[in-house]
Write an enzyme that holds these catalytic residues in place. Structure first.
Site, mmCIF file in Angstrom:
data_model
loop_
_atom_site.group_PDB
_atom_site.id
_atom_site.type_symbol
_atom_site.label_atom_id
_atom_site.label_comp_id
_atom_site.label_asym_id
_atom_site.label_seq_id
_atom_site.Cartn_x
_atom_site.Cartn_y
_atom_site.Cartn_z
ATOM 1 N N PHE A 83 0.850 -1.188 0.000
ATOM 2 C CA PHE A 83 0.000 0.000 0.000
ATOM 3 C C PHE A 83 0.887 1.240 0.000
ATOM 4 O O PHE A 83 1.742 1.396 0.875
ATOM 5 C CB PHE A 83 -0.928 0.024 1.219
ATOM 6 C CG PHE A 83 -1.919 1.153 1.151
ATOM 7 C CD1 PHE A 83 -3.048 1.055 0.350
ATOM 8 C CD2 PHE A 83 -1.707 2.336 1.848
ATOM 9 C CE1 PHE A 83 -3.965 2.107 0.254
ATOM 10 C CE2 PHE A 83 -2.609 3.389 1.765
ATOM 11 C CZ PHE A 83 -3.742 3.271 0.961
ATOM 12 N N LYS A 103 2.755 9.770 8.398
ATOM 13 C CA LYS A 103 2.101 9.263 9.614
ATOM 14 C C LYS A 103 2.688 9.816 10.920
ATOM 15 O O LYS A 103 2.332 10.904 11.327
ATOM 16 C CB LYS A 103 2.130 7.741 9.583
ATOM 17 C CG LYS A 103 1.137 7.189 8.532
ATOM 18 C CD LYS A 103 0.826 5.754 8.781
ATOM 19 C CE LYS A 103 -0.115 5.154 7.757
ATOM 20 N NZ LYS A 103 -1.512 5.379 8.049
ATOM 21 N N ASP A 141 9.324 2.660 1.460
ATOM 22 C CA ASP A 141 8.154 3.371 1.973
ATOM 23 C C ASP A 141 8.065 3.082 3.469
ATOM 24 O O ASP A 141 7.579 2.038 3.897
ATOM 25 C CB ASP A 141 6.896 2.886 1.229
ATOM 26 C CG ASP A 141 5.632 3.556 1.741
ATOM 27 O OD1 ASP A 141 5.648 4.086 2.865
ATOM 28 O OD2 ASP A 141 4.612 3.517 1.025
HETATM 29 N N1 PLP Z 1 2.388 4.148 2.418
HETATM 30 C C1 PLP Z 1 2.118 3.368 3.463
HETATM 31 C C2 PLP Z 1 3.066 2.268 3.806
HETATM 32 C C3 PLP Z 1 0.960 3.560 4.209
HETATM 33 O O1 PLP Z 1 0.687 2.758 5.248
HETATM 34 C C4 PLP Z 1 0.094 4.621 3.856
HETATM 35 C C5 PLP Z 1 -1.153 4.834 4.607
HETATM 36 O O2 PLP Z 1 -1.671 3.975 5.263
HETATM 37 C C6 PLP Z 1 0.423 5.425 2.758
HETATM 38 C C7 PLP Z 1 1.580 5.168 2.065
HETATM 39 C C8 PLP Z 1 -0.479 6.555 2.344
HETATM 40 O O3 PLP Z 1 -0.420 7.572 3.273
HETATM 41 P P1 PLP Z 1 -1.589 8.686 3.307
HETATM 42 O O4 PLP Z 1 -2.826 7.986 3.731
HETATM 43 O O5 PLP Z 1 -1.090 9.688 4.311
HETATM 44 O O6 PLP Z 1 -1.692 9.256 1.945
#
Ligand code: PLP
Length: 405
Positions: free
Chosen positions: A140, A254, A225
């Site tokens: 994700f 986050k 990420d």
């Molecule tokens: N990358 C990871 C690993 C995530 O867990 C998330 C959100 O849960 C995102 C990207 C996307 O972040 P945002 O919801 O702040 O756009």
């Protein structure tokens, strides 16, 4: 446990107002919350909950932490926003601080969310001149169109195809599949050190190191990420430190802002200079109030020794959930305070509700997995209180199933 009591029916009233005014992309949320302090939150009727969702792994210092409150108050009272046409000192300080934590020379781009942090990484990849990208199935990376193209969950992508970029998704944790997918046409490989949204999945040891070797051999960028795993969540500043892996690009969001919206794209080596004037931007990039909050988060993690505390609390939580064994708990996986309780059946939503009925907030992240991401400041007493209540909630679900059967 009590405080801020509102009249009975206020939860339902606020929920109805939400339904009348907000788009339905999230579905109706479970509960209106009106106040928080540390690990605890209160709903609109004054009922208290121990919050092990943490705003989806965001509230690193819990709710209303004095250091964040002070930093935000002081900054907004002196200089709230300048845009990218001017320089604000907290923005520079935060970038310097993040690079110091990474222990490497590089450059930072600030944005407002995780998805945007990955969009910047994707644009950096484009500027290598290579067309192809590799990401992991189940991964994700966000909901904006570029980040969604990297997100390895077809159901989320389907209504929005065609998505930008030529992306190959490979099974997570399979170094052989990664090796077979990466070529000299590959701009970047993007991976999470632990797949959070996919059910807190930990790859086999050596996977990230293998990814580093494979990308290096093909001249591709390795993008990690760390939006969910970074900023102390796993007991280290960056989860990839556990394997000693240095990526070309690291994305954060986050936990960094302590509840305020921020994304950060850290780039090192040649990747650090690919974005040139005019190639990318955002009005709110590096907003000083949000950066001041992030600095308060980093200072507090350091000064309060929270990295070690996370490791200890994570172990206490795991032990409490595993010993003695509970018939509904198959496994507890994850790292630090990012844990997935794997259940013996697709009952995560029922466990989530049973926990809530006992005053605990958790997140059913997959049909058979409940995710726990409490604040890094969670106390031993709160962990023990959670374990007792959660185990009781599990037994409620078990009993209910037996009764139905
Ligand atoms: N990358 C990871 C690993 C995530 O867990 C998330 C959100 O849960 C995102 C990207 C996307 O972040 P945002 O919801 O702040 O756009």
């Amino acid at each position: 446990m009590s405080g801020g009591a509102g009249p009975a029916g206020d939860n339902a009233r606020l929920t109805r107002r939400w339904q009348g005014a907000l788009m339905d992309n999230f579905g109706t949320p479970r509960l209106p919350l009106v106040r928080g302090r540390g690990t605890r939150v209160w709903d609109a009727e004054g009922v208290a909950y121990l919050d092990f969702v943490g705003g989806i792994a965001v509230n690193a210092l819990g709710h209303a932490h004095p250091a964040v409150v002070r930093a935000v108050g002081e900054q907004i009272a002196s200089l709230g926003h300048v845009s990218n046409l001017f320089i604000a000192e907290p923005t520079v300080r935060l970038a310097e601080r993040l690079l110091r934590l990474a222990g490497r020379e590089g450059r930072v781009y600030f944005s407002n969310s995780g998805a945007e942090a990955n969009e910047a990484a994707l644009k950096i990849g484009r500027l290598t001149g290579r067309p192809h990208m590799v990401a992991a199935t189940g991964g994700f990376h966000g909901r904006t169109m570029g980040a969604l193209a990297l997100t390895g969950q077809p159901a989320k992508q389907l209504p929005f195809r065609p998505l930008p970029g030529e992306v190959t998704h490979v099974p997570y944790g399979d170094a052989g599949a990664l090796r077979a997918a990466v070529t000299e046409r590959t701009a970047l490989v993007v991976l999470e050190p632990v797949q959070g949204e996919n059910g807190v999945i930990v790859p086999p040891p050596g996977y990230l190191r293998a990814a580093r070797g494979i990308t290096e051999a093909n001249g591709a960028l390795l993008v990690l990420d760390e939006i969910q795993t970074g900023v102390g969540r796993t007991g280290r500043w960056f989860a990839a430190e556990a394997e000693g892996v240095e990526a070309d690009v690291v994305t954060l969001a986050k936990g960094l802002g302590g509840g305020l919206p921020i994304g950060a794209t850290l780039a090192f080596g040649a990747a650090a200079t690919l974005l040139t004037p005019g190639t990318h931007g955002s009005t709110f990039s590096g907003n000083p109030v949000v950066c001041a909050a992030a600095l308060a988060v980093l200072d507090t993690i350091e000064e309060a020794g929270l990295l070690d505390a996370v490791t200890r609390a994570g172990e206490r939580l795991r032990r409490g959930l595993r010993v003695p064994g509970h018939p509904l708990v198959r496994e507890v996986r994850g790292a630090g305070l990012l844990l997935g309780v794997v259940l013996g059946g697709e009952v995560a939503t029922r466990v989530q509700q049973a926990a809530q009925d006992r005053g605990l907030l958790v997140n059913a992240v997959a049909p058979d997995v409940v995710r726990l991401a409490p604040p890094l400041t969670v106390s031993d007493g709160e962990v023990d209180e959670f374990v007792d209540g959660f185990r009781a909630g599990l037994s409620d679900v078990l009993e209910e199933s037996l009764t139905v059967a």
